[in-house]
Design a protein around this motif. Structure first.
Motif, PDB file in Angstrom:
ATOM      1  N   LEU A 111       0.785  -1.169   0.022  1.00  0.00           N
ATOM      2  CA  LEU A 111       0.057   0.086  -0.028  1.00  0.00           C
ATOM      3  C   LEU A 111       0.934   1.260   0.007  1.00  0.00           C
ATOM      4  O   LEU A 111       1.968   1.244   0.517  1.00  0.00           O
ATOM      5  N   LYS A 112       0.205   2.282  -0.605  1.00  0.00           N
ATOM      6  CA  LYS A 112       1.015   3.523  -0.872  1.00  0.00           C
ATOM      7  C   LYS A 112       0.528   4.719   0.388  1.00  0.00           C
ATOM      8  O   LYS A 112       1.110   5.587   0.369  1.00  0.00           O
ATOM      9  N   THR A 113      -0.549   4.544   0.637  1.00  0.00           N
ATOM     10  CA  THR A 113      -1.243   5.376   1.602  1.00  0.00           C
ATOM     11  C   THR A 113      -0.031   5.667   2.844  1.00  0.00           C
ATOM     12  O   THR A 113       0.343   4.738   3.612  1.00  0.00           O
ATOM     13  N   ARG A 114       0.205   7.060   3.089  1.00  0.00           N
ATOM     14  CA  ARG A 114       1.306   7.228   4.064  1.00  0.00           C
ATOM     15  C   ARG A 114       0.599   8.312   5.324  1.00  0.00           C
ATOM     16  O   ARG A 114      -0.181   8.950   4.927  1.00  0.00           O
ATOM     17  N   LEU A 150     -10.204   9.686  -1.391  1.00  0.00           N
ATOM     18  CA  LEU A 150      -8.997  10.485  -1.629  1.00  0.00           C
ATOM     19  C   LEU A 150      -8.637  11.121  -0.324  1.00  0.00           C
ATOM     20  O   LEU A 150      -9.496  11.784   0.349  1.00  0.00           O
ATOM     21  N   LEU A 151      -7.379  11.030   0.226  1.00  0.00           N
ATOM     22  CA  LEU A 151      -6.913  11.556   1.639  1.00  0.00           C
ATOM     23  C   LEU A 151      -5.944  12.457   1.029  1.00  0.00           C
ATOM     24  O   LEU A 151      -4.677  12.026   0.694  1.00  0.00           O
ATOM     25  N   ALA A 157      -2.332   2.488   6.899  1.00  0.00           N
ATOM     26  CA  ALA A 157      -1.205   3.434   6.122  1.00  0.00           C
ATOM     27  C   ALA A 157       0.215   3.007   6.731  1.00  0.00           C
ATOM     28  O   ALA A 157       0.432   2.379   7.622  1.00  0.00           O
ATOM     29  N   ARG A 158       1.155   3.345   5.849  1.00  0.00           N
ATOM     30  CA  ARG A 158       2.539   3.142   6.367  1.00  0.00           C
ATOM     31  C   ARG A 158       2.985   4.272   6.967  1.00  0.00           C
ATOM     32  O   ARG A 158       2.807   5.534   6.642  1.00  0.00           O
ATOM     33  N   THR A 159       3.346   3.916   8.211  1.00  0.00           N
ATOM     34  CA  THR A 159       3.886   5.142   9.256  1.00  0.00           C
ATOM     35  C   THR A 159       5.246   5.140   9.262  1.00  0.00           C
ATOM     36  O   THR A 159       5.979   5.788   9.882  1.00  0.00           O
ATOM     37  N   GLY A 215      -3.085   9.625   0.604  1.00  0.00           N
ATOM     38  CA  GLY A 215      -3.329   8.243  -0.181  1.00  0.00           C
ATOM     39  C   GLY A 215      -4.377   8.183  -0.691  1.00  0.00           C
ATOM     40  O   GLY A 215      -5.372   9.189  -0.813  1.00  0.00           O
ATOM     41  N   ARG A 216      -5.008   7.119  -1.377  1.00  0.00           N
ATOM     42  CA  ARG A 216      -6.223   6.910  -2.089  1.00  0.00           C
ATOM     43  C   ARG A 216      -6.618   5.446  -1.681  1.00  0.00           C
ATOM     44  O   ARG A 216      -5.741   4.264  -1.924  1.00  0.00           O
TER      45      ARG A 216
END
Ligand code: FAD
Length: 386
Positions: free
Chosen positions: A146-149, A222-223, A179-181, A161-162
């Motif tokens: 996943l790409k959301t950070r 969408l974030l 999400a990636r933290t 992210g999305r």
């Protein structure tokens, strides 16, 4: 684990569970009589906040949770029986379903005392709904990519992210986003966390995705620079993968994984009556016996959850077999409706509507909550074949 360890014992249903079954049946009959529960013409979990409120008023959301958080401290098997009845009767439970099934239990298991006190009573009273923010446009089965950070800022996190296929994001209050933290150093599954996002927060944009059946259930979310406070983090930073794995056992083993097509089968049986071709009886008999075997399996997993275990492999087996059954039921119903000439010339309009909706909806059964290929990989690894 080896295959020899996969012995599943069906737990005995207690008198309390059978009493609750009767209570739920009475409730359903009352709802039908009052016109609040019209006969369904679609399958799947309907979204009806009034029905959710009536269910909450009975104390049936968060049934197993501690009383101090709004629960009733009843058993997982009682909850199972209640859901079995609600789903078999197609009661629209979609508004509270995710919060009751997995967001609440995740908070109970990993959340802080403040999170439990804030969210759980609201969920149990039918006033707070959640959605699942796991999948992304390029990350579904391979969720660890996943790409959301979520980046650390003073007092909280900034999220970018999305998310995609987010069921009900347009009509619930919160999303638990994965999400990636922190960077994935070594293990890809490390450095991922779960955060609660208020879907009304600035920077959140929810866009509909219309399904093949023409319905708006899921969305893209969408974030953009969404700020959440420190208190939004669930559990330990970087432990999100383990937390999500625990959550998936709740998501994969319940009666919703083999009852989605039940309404179609029961409507078919009602329309058929007693005078049917031998081939119809054979096909229906096979279907019902599969249904009963699946129920035993799914109940056995509920018994393991009751004992405090995390039966991820067993839950994957239920979902793999259950969702294939749900799709098979649609195929069998279509064949029988055709062989018995049930729905032509305006006959049996409700069966026709259910059949048409089920055909468009059924492909989702083996995708949502993890595809069957992925589940089989989990099962193979669990029994030592990979
Ligand atoms: C009705 C519905 C509701 C949903 N609701 C939500 C929701 O609320 N929140 C949410 O986060 N997500 C939701 N999802 C998304 C769902 O979890 C994903 O669609 C699913 O995990 C698959 O991911 P993908 O679509 O990216 O497909 P991919 O991962 O791209 O998979 C495509 C195909 O490749 C196969 N494949 C992929 N990897 C492997 C492998 N290693 N071995 C063998 N085969 C493989 C898959 O089985 C599949 O057939 C929903 C999906 C549906 C259909």
């Amino acid at each position: 684990m080896s295959a020899a360890n996969l012995y599943l014992e069906r737990p005995a249903l207690t008198p309390a569970a059978e009493d609750l079954r009767e209570e739920v049946r009475t409730f359903i009959a009352e709802q039908r009589d009052s016109g609040a529960l019209p006969p369904p013409e679609r399958i799947g979990l309907g979204f009806d906040v009034d029905m959710t409120q009536r269910i909450a008023d009975r104390g049936w959301i968060g049934l197993t949770w501690p009383r101090q958080y709004g629960g009733q401290e009843r058993s997982a098997l009682e909850r199972y029986v209640m859901n079995e009845e609600l789903l078999a009767a197609s009661v629209p439970v979609g508004a509270h379903w995710v919060a009751d099934r997995q967001s609440g239990p995740v908070l109970l298991k990993f959340g802080t005392e403040e999170q439990k006190r804030f969210y759980l009573p609201q969920i149990a009273s039918g006033n707070c709904y959640f959605c699942i923010g796991m999948s992304e446009p390029e990350s579904g089965s391979d969720l660890a990519s996943l790409k959301t950070r979520a980046d650390r800022v003073a007092g909280g996190w900034r999220i970018n992210g999305r998310k995609i296929w987010t069921t009900n994001a347009h009509r619930v209050h919160y999303m638990i986003a994965l999400a990636r933290t922190s960077p994935a150093e070594g293990a890809r599954h490390a450095g991922i966390s779960q955060l609660i996002i208020d879907l009304k927060a600035p920077g959140v944009t929810v866009t509909p995705i219309i399904s093949m059946a023409g319905e708006h259930d899921f969305n893209e979310v969408l974030l953009e620079d969404v700020l959440v406070p420190d208190e939004a983090l669930i559990g330990t930073e970087g432990n999100g993968w383990n937390q999500v794995s625990a959550e998936l056992a709740y998501e994969r083993s319940g009666p919703e994984r083999w009852l989605s097509s039940f309404r179609l089968i029961s409507e078919l049986v009602d329309v058929l009556g007693a005078d049917t071709q031998p081939s119809t009886q054979e096909e229906l008999g096979r279907l019902i016996s599969h249904l009963l075997a699946l129920r035993q399996l799914s109940l056995a997993v509920a018994g393991m959850i009751e004992q405090g275990k995390s039966p991820n492999i067993e839950a994957s087996i239920v979902k793999d077999l259950g969702t294939k059954f749900e799709q098979e039921a649609v195929r069998v119903a279509r064949n029988i409706a055709s062989a018995e000439d049930l729905v032509g010339n305006g006959r049996a309009p409700r069966l026709r509507a259910l059949l048409m909706h089920a055909q468009q909806y059924a492909p989702a059964f083996t995708i949502r909550g993890g595809t069957n290929e992925i589940l089989r990989g989990i099962i193979a690894r669990g029994i030592g074949l990979r």
